[in-house]
Motif scaffolding. Structure first.
Motif, PDB file in Angstrom:
ATOM      1  N   ASN A  95      -2.287  -8.425  10.593  1.00 36.84           N
ATOM      2  CA  ASN A  95      -0.972  -7.777  10.668  1.00 36.84           C
ATOM      3  C   ASN A  95      -1.090  -6.373  11.221  1.00 36.84           C
ATOM      4  O   ASN A  95      -2.179  -5.802  11.298  1.00 36.84           O
ATOM      5  CB  ASN A  95      -0.287  -7.755   9.295  1.00 36.84           C
ATOM      6  CG  ASN A  95      -0.943  -6.781   8.337  1.00 36.84           C
ATOM      7  OD1 ASN A  95      -2.121  -6.922   8.016  1.00 36.84           O
ATOM      8  ND2 ASN A  95      -0.205  -5.771   7.906  1.00 36.84           N
ATOM      9  N   ASP A  97       0.863  -2.545  10.826  1.00 43.82           N
ATOM     10  CA  ASP A  97       1.846  -1.688  10.166  1.00 43.82           C
ATOM     11  C   ASP A  97       1.857  -0.355  10.900  1.00 43.82           C
ATOM     12  O   ASP A  97       0.814   0.301  10.991  1.00 43.82           O
ATOM     13  CB  ASP A  97       1.489  -1.499   8.685  1.00 43.82           C
ATOM     14  CG  ASP A  97       2.566  -0.720   7.953  1.00 43.82           C
ATOM     15  OD1 ASP A  97       3.738  -0.739   8.404  1.00 43.82           O
ATOM     16  OD2 ASP A  97       2.241  -0.089   6.930  1.00 43.82           O
ATOM     17  N   THR A  99       4.041   3.410  12.083  1.00 44.72           N
ATOM     18  CA  THR A  99       5.085   4.404  11.801  1.00 44.72           C
ATOM     19  C   THR A  99       5.301   5.263  13.031  1.00 44.72           C
ATOM     20  O   THR A  99       4.336   5.732  13.644  1.00 44.72           O
ATOM     21  CB  THR A  99       4.674   5.309  10.611  1.00 44.72           C
ATOM     22  OG1 THR A  99       4.539   4.512   9.440  1.00 44.72           O
ATOM     23  CG2 THR A  99       5.727   6.384  10.353  1.00 44.72           C
ATOM     24  N   LYS A 115      10.132  -5.203  17.388  1.00 43.01           N
ATOM     25  CA  LYS A 115       9.238  -6.199  16.783  1.00 43.01           C
ATOM     26  C   LYS A 115       9.176  -7.461  17.645  1.00 43.01           C
ATOM     27  O   LYS A 115       8.105  -8.024  17.874  1.00 43.01           O
ATOM     28  CB  LYS A 115       9.715  -6.546  15.363  1.00 43.01           C
ATOM     29  CG  LYS A 115       9.438  -5.438  14.366  1.00 43.01           C
ATOM     30  CD  LYS A 115      10.083  -5.681  13.020  1.00 43.01           C
ATOM     31  CE  LYS A 115       9.534  -6.884  12.307  1.00 43.01           C
ATOM     32  NZ  LYS A 115      10.045  -6.960  10.909  1.00 43.01           N
ATOM     33  N   ASP A 128       4.298 -10.637  11.408  1.00 47.95           N
ATOM     34  CA  ASP A 128       3.020  -9.931  11.290  1.00 47.95           C
ATOM     35  C   ASP A 128       3.090  -8.489  11.783  1.00 47.95           C
ATOM     36  O   ASP A 128       2.077  -7.791  11.822  1.00 47.95           O
ATOM     37  CB  ASP A 128       1.928 -10.677  12.074  1.00 47.95           C
ATOM     38  CG  ASP A 128       1.634 -12.043  11.475  1.00 47.95           C
ATOM     39  OD1 ASP A 128       1.998 -12.259  10.305  1.00 47.95           O
ATOM     40  OD2 ASP A 128       1.055 -12.892  12.182  1.00 47.95           O
ATOM     41  N   SER A 130       5.033  -4.824  11.379  1.00 47.11           N
ATOM     42  CA  SER A 130       5.939  -3.930  10.658  1.00 47.11           C
ATOM     43  C   SER A 130       6.025  -2.610  11.424  1.00 47.11           C
ATOM     44  O   SER A 130       5.000  -2.046  11.807  1.00 47.11           O
ATOM     45  CB  SER A 130       5.396  -3.696   9.243  1.00 47.11           C
ATOM     46  OG  SER A 130       5.796  -2.428   8.757  1.00 47.11           O
ATOM     47  N   LYS A 132       7.941   1.162  11.135  1.00 41.73           N
ATOM     48  CA  LYS A 132       8.735   2.060  10.314  1.00 41.73           C
ATOM     49  C   LYS A 132       9.052   3.317  11.120  1.00 41.73           C
ATOM     50  O   LYS A 132       8.272   3.724  11.970  1.00 41.73           O
ATOM     51  CB  LYS A 132       7.979   2.433   9.034  1.00 41.73           C
ATOM     52  CG  LYS A 132       7.430   1.198   8.313  1.00 41.73           C
ATOM     53  CD  LYS A 132       6.751   1.517   7.003  1.00 41.73           C
ATOM     54  CE  LYS A 132       5.583   2.453   7.127  1.00 41.73           C
ATOM     55  NZ  LYS A 132       4.457   1.893   7.898  1.00 41.73           N
ATOM     56  N   ALA A 152      -0.619   3.725  13.705  1.00 41.26           N
ATOM     57  CA  ALA A 152      -0.655   2.275  13.489  1.00 41.26           C
ATOM     58  C   ALA A 152      -1.928   1.880  12.744  1.00 41.26           C
ATOM     59  O   ALA A 152      -3.001   2.419  13.011  1.00 41.26           O
ATOM     60  CB  ALA A 152      -0.604   1.539  14.833  1.00 41.26           C
ATOM     61  N   THR A 153      -1.782   0.962  11.837  1.00 37.78           N
ATOM     62  CA  THR A 153      -2.917   0.338  11.173  1.00 37.78           C
ATOM     63  C   THR A 153      -2.860  -1.152  11.465  1.00 37.78           C
ATOM     64  O   THR A 153      -1.776  -1.739  11.442  1.00 37.78           O
ATOM     65  CB  THR A 153      -2.835   0.490   9.633  1.00 37.78           C
ATOM     66  OG1 THR A 153      -2.261   1.729   9.321  1.00 37.78           O
ATOM     67  CG2 THR A 153      -4.185   0.377   8.992  1.00 37.78           C
TER      68      THR A 153
END
Ligand SMILES: [Zn+2]
Length: 157
Positions: A95, A97, A99, A115, A128, A130, A132, A152-153
């Protein structure tokens, strides 16, 4: 299964008379991000996170900004190529995640479209990814609308 984490960070300057591309889509705004490519800061952070997770150096190593090949290039092409490198190294995405730190424009309404765009470029399910959005309370370069930053991670395995 071995899982690996990766982290990416990028900043681009906001300037007048440039299109604003973020998360693979074009946003209406009074300014755009400057850079050698389309300057999609979110995609660049994700590319760096993917490359980092697979221990494949960084985005500048693979797509140097001194190369005419990447002038004004759609960053989705870089993202697709990055994911190909990660898959060649034997990994699949777990995934993402991410910001984005921006004072303006307000990004929340556009996150579903971002997305969708990123999922298509990566050939992974939207679930998968996200994304923000945050402001920095008018503090710092993002708060003064001098630039936009993205973090980003990712997890790969
Ligand atoms: Zn960048």
């Amino acid at each position: 299964m071995k899982i690996r984490v990766g982290f990416g960070y990028d900043v681009h300057r906001l300037v007048p008379d440039r299109e604003l591309w973020l998360g693979g889509i074009r946003l209406e705004h009074t300014a755009g991000l400057s850079g050698h490519s389309d300057a999609d800061v979110l995609i660049h952070a994700i590319c760096d996170a993917l490359l980092g997770a697979a221990n494949l150096r960084d985005i500048g190593f693979h797509f140097p900004d001194t190369s005419a090949d990447y002038k004004d290039i759609d960053s989705k092409i870089l993202l697709r190529h990055t994911m190909m490198l990660v898959r060649q190294a034997g990994y699949e995405l777990g995934n993402i995640d991410a910001t984005v730190a921006a004072e303006q424009p307000k990004l929340s309404p556009f996150i579903p479209a971002m997305k969708q765009s990123l999922a298509a470029a990566l050939s992974v399910p939207e679930a998968d990814i996200s994304i923000k959005a945050t402001t920095t309370e008018k503090l710092g370069f993002t708060g003064r609308q001098e630039g936009i930053a993205a973090y980003a991670t990712v997890l790969i395995g």
